[in-house]
Design a protein around this motif. Sequence first.
Motif, mmCIF file in Angstrom:
data_model
loop_
_atom_site.group_PDB
_atom_site.id
_atom_site.type_symbol
_atom_site.label_atom_id
_atom_site.label_comp_id
_atom_site.label_asym_id
_atom_site.label_seq_id
_atom_site.Cartn_x
_atom_site.Cartn_y
_atom_site.Cartn_z
ATOM 1 N N ALA A 1 60.589 43.840 48.979
ATOM 2 C CA ALA A 1 59.803 43.967 47.757
ATOM 3 C C ALA A 1 58.962 45.231 47.802
ATOM 4 N N ALA A 2 58.657 45.752 46.627
ATOM 5 C CA ALA A 2 57.757 46.897 46.488
ATOM 6 C C ALA A 2 56.594 46.489 45.609
ATOM 7 N N GLY A 3 55.415 46.946 45.977
ATOM 8 C CA GLY A 3 54.236 46.605 45.204
ATOM 9 C C GLY A 3 53.144 47.646 45.361
ATOM 10 N N ALA A 4 51.974 47.319 44.834
ATOM 11 C CA ALA A 4 50.870 48.271 44.845
ATOM 12 C C ALA A 4 50.024 48.187 46.111
ATOM 13 N N ASN A 5 49.983 47.044 46.748
ATOM 14 C CA ASN A 5 49.108 46.871 47.903
ATOM 15 C C ASN A 5 49.666 45.789 48.824
ATOM 16 N N ALA A 6 49.775 46.126 50.105
ATOM 17 C CA ALA A 6 50.380 45.193 51.051
ATOM 18 C C ALA A 6 49.525 43.944 51.251
ATOM 19 N N GLY A 7 48.210 44.093 51.161
ATOM 20 C CA GLY A 7 47.331 42.942 51.315
ATOM 21 C C GLY A 7 47.493 41.940 50.190
ATOM 22 N N ILE A 8 47.678 42.452 48.987
ATOM 23 C CA ILE A 8 47.895 41.569 47.843
ATOM 24 C C ILE A 8 49.251 40.870 47.978
#
Length: 125
Positions: A97-104
């Motif tokens: 997956a790709a996203g804006a923030n790894a913590g989220i």
Amino acid sequence: QVQLVESGGGLVQPGGSLRLSCAASGRTLSWPAMGWFRQVPGKEREFVASINWGGGTTYYADSAKGRFTISGDNAKNTVYLQMNSLKPEDAAYYYCAAGANAGIMQSTTRGASYWGQGTQVTVSS
């Protein structure tokens, strides 16, 4: 748009290792975090590990800590998941997956904006 293509799944015996790869293409700079999730048919998709490209910060599910390692190669736009000491309960479809923030991404699957098609991992003797 970001395209994600996973590879590296397969059949492995308990205690064995596998390395999953996820090649990203498209507008990858807009999505600076990558992660791995897994899903067993009939169950919810669950977080495994994630990484922020910029600082390299990593996050892991408790089930993955000490056995799995997420890493990335910026030059290749590829993220890896090295899985060691595999257990039968690790068997699942693994999704990049790709996203804006790894913590989220660690907190919620809604933290992932793009998904790969999945690769199957089977752990069995």
